[in-house]
Design a protein around this motif. Sequence first.
Motif, mmCIF file in Angstrom:
data_model
loop_
_atom_site.group_PDB
_atom_site.id
_atom_site.type_symbol
_atom_site.label_atom_id
_atom_site.label_comp_id
_atom_site.label_asym_id
_atom_site.label_seq_id
_atom_site.Cartn_x
_atom_site.Cartn_y
_atom_site.Cartn_z
ATOM 1 N N ASN A 269 0.709 -1.310 0.083
ATOM 2 C CA ASN A 269 -0.047 -0.063 0.032
ATOM 3 C C ASN A 269 0.611 1.379 0.001
ATOM 4 O O ASN A 269 0.326 2.147 0.644
ATOM 5 N N PHE A 270 1.961 1.247 -0.584
ATOM 6 C CA PHE A 270 3.034 2.364 -0.602
ATOM 7 C C PHE A 270 2.216 3.069 -1.657
ATOM 8 O O PHE A 270 1.897 2.824 -2.703
ATOM 9 N N ILE A 271 2.787 4.693 -1.678
ATOM 10 C CA ILE A 271 2.435 5.492 -2.666
ATOM 11 C C ILE A 271 3.807 6.072 -3.251
ATOM 12 O O ILE A 271 4.738 6.167 -2.406
ATOM 13 N N LEU A 272 3.877 5.710 -4.491
ATOM 14 C CA LEU A 272 5.190 5.683 -4.970
ATOM 15 C C LEU A 272 5.325 7.227 -5.736
ATOM 16 O O LEU A 272 4.788 7.804 -6.412
ATOM 17 N N LEU A 273 6.549 7.762 -5.390
ATOM 18 C CA LEU A 273 6.844 9.188 -6.174
ATOM 19 C C LEU A 273 8.215 9.009 -6.902
ATOM 20 O O LEU A 273 9.230 8.611 -6.316
ATOM 21 N N GLY A 274 8.135 9.510 -7.863
ATOM 22 C CA GLY A 274 9.603 9.827 -8.793
ATOM 23 C C GLY A 274 10.021 11.062 -8.210
ATOM 24 O O GLY A 274 10.483 11.195 -7.185
ATOM 25 N N SER A 275 10.277 11.849 -9.374
ATOM 26 C CA SER A 275 10.594 13.244 -9.051
ATOM 27 C C SER A 275 9.540 14.294 -8.338
ATOM 28 O O SER A 275 9.891 15.146 -7.803
ATOM 29 N N GLY A 276 8.260 13.800 -8.507
ATOM 30 C CA GLY A 276 7.283 14.321 -7.680
ATOM 31 C C GLY A 276 6.753 15.684 -8.739
ATOM 32 O O GLY A 276 6.257 16.715 -8.467
ATOM 33 N N HIS A 277 7.176 15.708 -10.012
ATOM 34 C CA HIS A 277 7.030 16.609 -10.613
ATOM 35 C C HIS A 277 5.532 16.952 -11.729
ATOM 36 O O HIS A 277 5.245 17.515 -12.317
ATOM 37 N N ASN A 278 5.094 15.422 -11.417
ATOM 38 C CA ASN A 278 3.502 15.262 -12.253
ATOM 39 C C ASN A 278 2.456 14.825 -11.388
ATOM 40 O O ASN A 278 1.604 14.343 -11.684
ATOM 41 N N ILE A 279 2.301 15.283 -10.171
ATOM 42 C CA ILE A 279 1.494 14.755 -9.077
ATOM 43 C C ILE A 279 0.808 16.071 -8.449
ATOM 44 O O ILE A 279 1.501 17.128 -8.277
ATOM 45 N N ILE A 280 -0.327 15.623 -7.730
ATOM 46 C CA ILE A 280 -0.885 16.897 -7.066
ATOM 47 C C ILE A 280 -1.370 16.161 -5.621
ATOM 48 O O ILE A 280 -2.105 15.118 -5.499
ATOM 49 N N PHE A 281 -0.865 16.557 -4.929
ATOM 50 C CA PHE A 281 -1.129 16.186 -3.351
ATOM 51 C C PHE A 281 -2.433 17.025 -2.838
ATOM 52 O O PHE A 281 -2.829 17.945 -2.772
ATOM 53 N N ALA B 155 3.170 22.233 -12.172
ATOM 54 C CA ALA B 155 3.608 20.847 -12.590
ATOM 55 C C ALA B 155 3.319 20.668 -14.003
ATOM 56 O O ALA B 155 2.992 19.486 -14.518
ATOM 57 N N GLY B 156 3.567 21.691 -14.892
ATOM 58 C CA GLY B 156 3.354 21.364 -16.279
ATOM 59 C C GLY B 156 1.792 21.345 -16.760
ATOM 60 O O GLY B 156 0.836 21.768 -16.004
ATOM 61 N N SER B 157 1.477 20.669 -17.943
ATOM 62 C CA SER B 157 0.314 20.774 -18.594
ATOM 63 C C SER B 157 -0.545 19.961 -17.603
ATOM 64 O O SER B 157 -0.360 18.702 -17.102
ATOM 65 N N VAL B 158 -1.678 20.436 -17.389
ATOM 66 C CA VAL B 158 -2.583 19.773 -16.372
ATOM 67 C C VAL B 158 -3.392 18.711 -17.206
ATOM 68 O O VAL B 158 -3.653 17.432 -16.710
ATOM 69 N N PHE B 159 -3.725 18.909 -18.565
ATOM 70 C CA PHE B 159 -4.705 18.031 -19.158
ATOM 71 C C PHE B 159 -4.052 17.491 -20.442
ATOM 72 O O PHE B 159 -3.230 18.185 -21.185
ATOM 73 N N LYS B 160 -4.563 16.247 -20.829
ATOM 74 C CA LYS B 160 -4.206 15.813 -22.000
ATOM 75 C C LYS B 160 -4.831 16.433 -23.164
ATOM 76 O O LYS B 160 -5.754 17.025 -22.858
ATOM 77 N N ARG B 161 -4.045 16.558 -24.186
ATOM 78 C CA ARG B 161 -4.733 17.206 -25.599
ATOM 79 C C ARG B 161 -5.783 16.236 -25.996
ATOM 80 O O ARG B 161 -5.407 15.465 -26.569
ATOM 81 N N PRO B 162 -7.069 16.704 -26.122
ATOM 82 C CA PRO B 162 -8.221 16.096 -26.686
ATOM 83 C C PRO B 162 -8.022 16.082 -28.293
ATOM 84 O O PRO B 162 -7.687 17.092 -28.649
ATOM 85 N N LYS B 163 -8.395 14.920 -28.870
ATOM 86 C CA LYS B 163 -8.373 14.820 -30.351
ATOM 87 C C LYS B 163 -9.184 16.128 -31.070
ATOM 88 O O LYS B 163 -10.361 16.224 -30.367
ATOM 89 N N LEU C 4 -12.184 16.428 -20.542
ATOM 90 C CA LEU C 4 -10.865 16.795 -20.312
ATOM 91 C C LEU C 4 -10.238 15.517 -19.491
ATOM 92 O O LEU C 4 -10.764 15.482 -18.557
ATOM 93 N N GLU C 5 -9.222 14.862 -19.908
ATOM 94 C CA GLU C 5 -8.369 14.039 -19.101
ATOM 95 C C GLU C 5 -7.441 14.558 -18.449
ATOM 96 O O GLU C 5 -6.511 15.299 -18.949
ATOM 97 N N VAL C 6 -7.319 14.485 -17.022
ATOM 98 C CA VAL C 6 -6.139 15.032 -16.356
ATOM 99 C C VAL C 6 -4.757 14.266 -16.807
ATOM 100 O O VAL C 6 -4.665 12.998 -16.610
ATOM 101 N N GLU C 7 -3.789 15.000 -17.146
ATOM 102 C CA GLU C 7 -2.409 14.416 -17.430
ATOM 103 C C GLU C 7 -1.689 14.128 -16.140
ATOM 104 O O GLU C 7 -0.926 13.231 -15.793
ATOM 105 N N GLN C 8 -2.050 14.826 -15.020
ATOM 106 C CA GLN C 8 -1.306 14.795 -13.942
ATOM 107 C C GLN C 8 -1.865 13.836 -12.803
ATOM 108 O O GLN C 8 -2.787 13.508 -13.046
ATOM 109 N N ARG C 9 -1.068 13.362 -11.893
ATOM 110 C CA ARG C 9 -1.466 12.258 -11.073
ATOM 111 C C ARG C 9 -2.341 12.873 -9.743
ATOM 112 O O ARG C 9 -1.351 13.432 -9.108
#
Length: 285
Positions: free
Chosen positions: A42-54, A209-217, A278-283
Motif C-alpha cells: 500500500n505504498f504511494i510511489l513518487l518519482g521526481s514529484g513533478h507530475n503529481i498533485i497532493f 506541474a506542467g500541462s494539467v490536461f491531455k490534449r483531446p483529439k 478533459l482527461e487529467v495528465e497529472q496524478r
Amino acid sequence: MIIHQNFDLTNYNSYRIEARCKVAYFPENETEIVELFKTNQNFILLGSGHNIIFSKAYYDESFIIFNGNFNDIDVENSNGIIIAEAGATMLEISKKALEEGLSGVEVFYDIPSSLGGAVVMNAGASGEEVKDILLKVRYLDLDTFEISEIENEAIGFEYRNSLFQQSKSMLVLKAWLQLKPLDKNLIHEKMEDMKQKRWAKQPKKYPNAGSVFKRPKGFYVGAMIDELSLKGFTIGGAKISEKHGGFIVNFNNAKGGDVVSIIRHVQTKVKDRFNVDLEVEQRII
C-alpha cells in the motif's frame, strides 16, 4: 536505505503544496525496493514529484520516493545507449547525453520528470516522445516480486499512456535509451532552443506541474480555456495561469484541494461548451 518519520513532502512536489506522510522510504537499489513491497503493498510511489498533485495535507500511507536516489546513469558509448535507473531525472539524463555527444533527449531538457514517470506516461514535447528512443524497460512485477525486462514494442505506448500506466502491478526500475552520436555544439544548441521556447510560453514565476490536461483529439486545451475566459480563474491560493491556460500555478500557498477544485471547474465548463471530456495528465494523490 534512508527512512524518515512524519516526513515533509513540500519539496517533493513541483506545486510546492504543503503535505506530510507517516513514513518516507528512500531505497537505493532493487533489492531494497523488492523487500519493501514484500512487506507492504500500500505504498504511494513518487518519482521526481513533478507530475503529481497532493490532495491531502497528511497521508497515513507510507511513501517510497525515487528522488535524489536510485538514479544511476550508465553509458554504452560504443552503441549510443544510455541505461538509467527510474529515479534519474530527464534533466540529468539530457546533461549526461550532452557530455557524451549523444542526441535524442534534447527535447526533455528542462522537462521536469523522472525517467520512471516519463516512461509510464510516455512523456514528450514538440512531436517527440519517450517511445521514440526507448529500447526496453526493466520492471518489478508486484504480484510475483519477479524482476523482468520488456521490449518497446510490447509496452503499448500511446499518447501520454503505456502498459505501465494501465497495469499498477508493474513498477519501472530501469530503462535503456537508444541515442545517436552528434556534435556537442549542435546538441547544446537544440537544448537551449527548446528551453527558451518553453520558458517563453509557460509560467515559470510560480510553482506548477506542467500541462494539467491531455490534449483531446481535434482541440487545444489552451485555446478552449481562452475562449471560456478562464485565465486567471482563482480558487484559494491556486489559479489558472494568465500566461498559458493549460497550466495551474500555486501563487499563494495553495492547498491541493484548490488545484483539484480548479481542475473540476475547468472540466465542467469545457464539457458544457465543447462537449469534450478533459482527461487529467497529472496524478492526483
